[in-house]
Motif scaffolding. Structure first.
Motif, PDB file in Angstrom:
ATOM      1  N   ARG A 181       0.844  -1.059  -0.085  1.00  0.00           N
ATOM      2  CA  ARG A 181       0.055  -0.005   0.040  1.00  0.00           C
ATOM      3  C   ARG A 181       0.745   1.333   0.102  1.00  0.00           C
ATOM      4  NH1 ARG A 181      -2.318   4.088  -0.319  1.00  0.00           N
ATOM      5  NH2 ARG A 181      -4.288   4.614   0.225  1.00  0.00           N
ATOM      6  N   LYS A 218      -8.547  11.615   1.293  1.00  0.00           N
ATOM      7  CA  LYS A 218      -8.538  11.307   0.070  1.00  0.00           C
ATOM      8  C   LYS A 218     -10.059  11.910  -0.484  1.00  0.00           C
ATOM      9  CE  LYS A 218      -6.450   6.980   1.643  1.00  0.00           C
ATOM     10  NZ  LYS A 218      -6.857   5.513   1.703  1.00  0.00           N
ATOM     11  N   THR A 241      -2.831   5.890   6.117  1.00  0.00           N
ATOM     12  CA  THR A 241      -3.750   5.064   5.553  1.00  0.00           C
ATOM     13  C   THR A 241      -4.362   4.052   6.671  1.00  0.00           C
ATOM     14  OG1 THR A 241      -1.816   3.563   5.053  1.00  0.00           O
ATOM     15  CG2 THR A 241      -2.593   4.827   3.483  1.00  0.00           C
ATOM     16  N   TRP A 242      -3.544   3.909   7.461  1.00  0.00           N
ATOM     17  CA  TRP A 242      -3.957   2.605   8.686  1.00  0.00           C
ATOM     18  C   TRP A 242      -5.318   3.557   9.395  1.00  0.00           C
ATOM     19  CZ3 TRP A 242      -4.781   2.597  13.992  1.00  0.00           C
ATOM     20  CH2 TRP A 242      -4.994   1.666  14.501  1.00  0.00           C
ATOM     21  N   ARG A 292     -10.548   9.735   6.497  1.00  0.00           N
ATOM     22  CA  ARG A 292     -10.553   9.080   5.251  1.00  0.00           C
ATOM     23  C   ARG A 292     -11.107  10.309   4.195  1.00  0.00           C
ATOM     24  NH1 ARG A 292     -14.622   5.108   4.803  1.00  0.00           N
ATOM     25  NH2 ARG A 292     -12.869   3.985   6.194  1.00  0.00           N
ATOM     26  N   SER A 311      -6.913   5.959   8.163  1.00  0.00           N
ATOM     27  CA  SER A 311      -8.198   6.268   7.392  1.00  0.00           C
ATOM     28  C   SER A 311      -8.944   5.041   6.904  1.00  0.00           C
ATOM     29  CB  SER A 311      -7.590   6.855   6.094  1.00  0.00           C
ATOM     30  OG  SER A 311      -7.038   5.962   5.036  1.00  0.00           O
ATOM     31  N   ASP A 353      -1.431   9.602  -2.116  1.00  0.00           N
ATOM     32  CA  ASP A 353      -0.372   8.356  -2.328  1.00  0.00           C
ATOM     33  C   ASP A 353       0.684   9.053  -3.562  1.00  0.00           C
ATOM     34  OD1 ASP A 353      -1.526   6.413  -0.663  1.00  0.00           O
ATOM     35  OD2 ASP A 353      -2.955   5.886  -2.549  1.00  0.00           O
ATOM     36  N   GLN A 405       3.056   7.692   6.015  1.00  0.00           N
ATOM     37  CA  GLN A 405       2.173   7.089   5.155  1.00  0.00           C
ATOM     38  C   GLN A 405       1.235   5.869   5.964  1.00  0.00           C
ATOM     39  OE1 GLN A 405       0.667   7.555   2.309  1.00  0.00           O
ATOM     40  NE2 GLN A 405       0.685   5.902   0.915  1.00  0.00           N
TER      41      GLN A 405
END
Length: 175
Positions: free
Chosen positions: A33, A96, A82-83, A92, A85, A42, A78
């Motif tokens: 990821r 994003k 992401t974890w 999130r 979100s 990303d 990062q």
């Protein structure tokens, strides 16, 4: 300058190999990821990793340990973003974007196009690149979170469950 000294070349070679090993190790530990191209967030992290790597290799002012720390920090941030979100929808939404419907059942959604700063010609190009020559043959065109276009032909639209995460109101108001 074309050439300063052999010691500079040796330093670049040695630091380059060592930091490359660090980068590969960190990326393997952090998982697939980390370098995914799923959205603009990303992409920014990937570009930052590349820029940091180049700085480490080329700058005498950055030690190997400082550079490795910077790479590890970026990957950890990062990973954490992401974890978190995945677990907290409000985060999130802050990190994003959401996909945007640009065309539905052969009709361009002009407010969505304007809101996303996409021209009708860009949508037409995406449709043509799928080998489709008739707008009526297109069920939907979606601007994905990574900036790519998804074209869904009418023949393959089915019950359109793949479009369920797209906020139809965002298509109307350009959000």
């Amino acid at each position: 300058m074309f050439f300063d000294s052999a010691s500079d070349l040796w330093r670049i070679g040695l630091i380059g190999v060592l930091i490359y090993i660090v980068l590969i190790t960190v990326l393997r530990v952090s998982g697939k990821r980390t370098l995914a191209k799923m959205n603009a967030f990303d992409l920014v992290v990937t570009v930052a990793l590349g820029s940091t790597l180049a700085t480490i290799v080329l700058s005498r002012d950055v030690s190997l340990s400082e550079g490795a720390t910077a790479l590890i920090l970026l990957v950890c941030l990062q990973f954490a973003a992401t974890w978190l979100s995945v677990r907290w929808p409000f985060l999130r939404a802050a990190i994003k974007s959401t996909p945007t419907l640009l065309l539905r059942d052969g009709e361009l959604l002009t407010d969505a196009l304007r809101g996303q700063r996409v021209t009708d010609n860009e949508v037409f190009q995406a449709i043509r690149s799928q080998g489709i020559g008739d707008l009526d043959a297109v069920a939907a065109v979606v601007l994905e979170t990574d900036g790519t276009f998804s074209v869904i032909p009418q023949q393959q639209a089915g019950n359109r469950t793949a479009l369920r995460d797209i906020d139809v109101s965002s298509a109307r108001d350009g959000a």
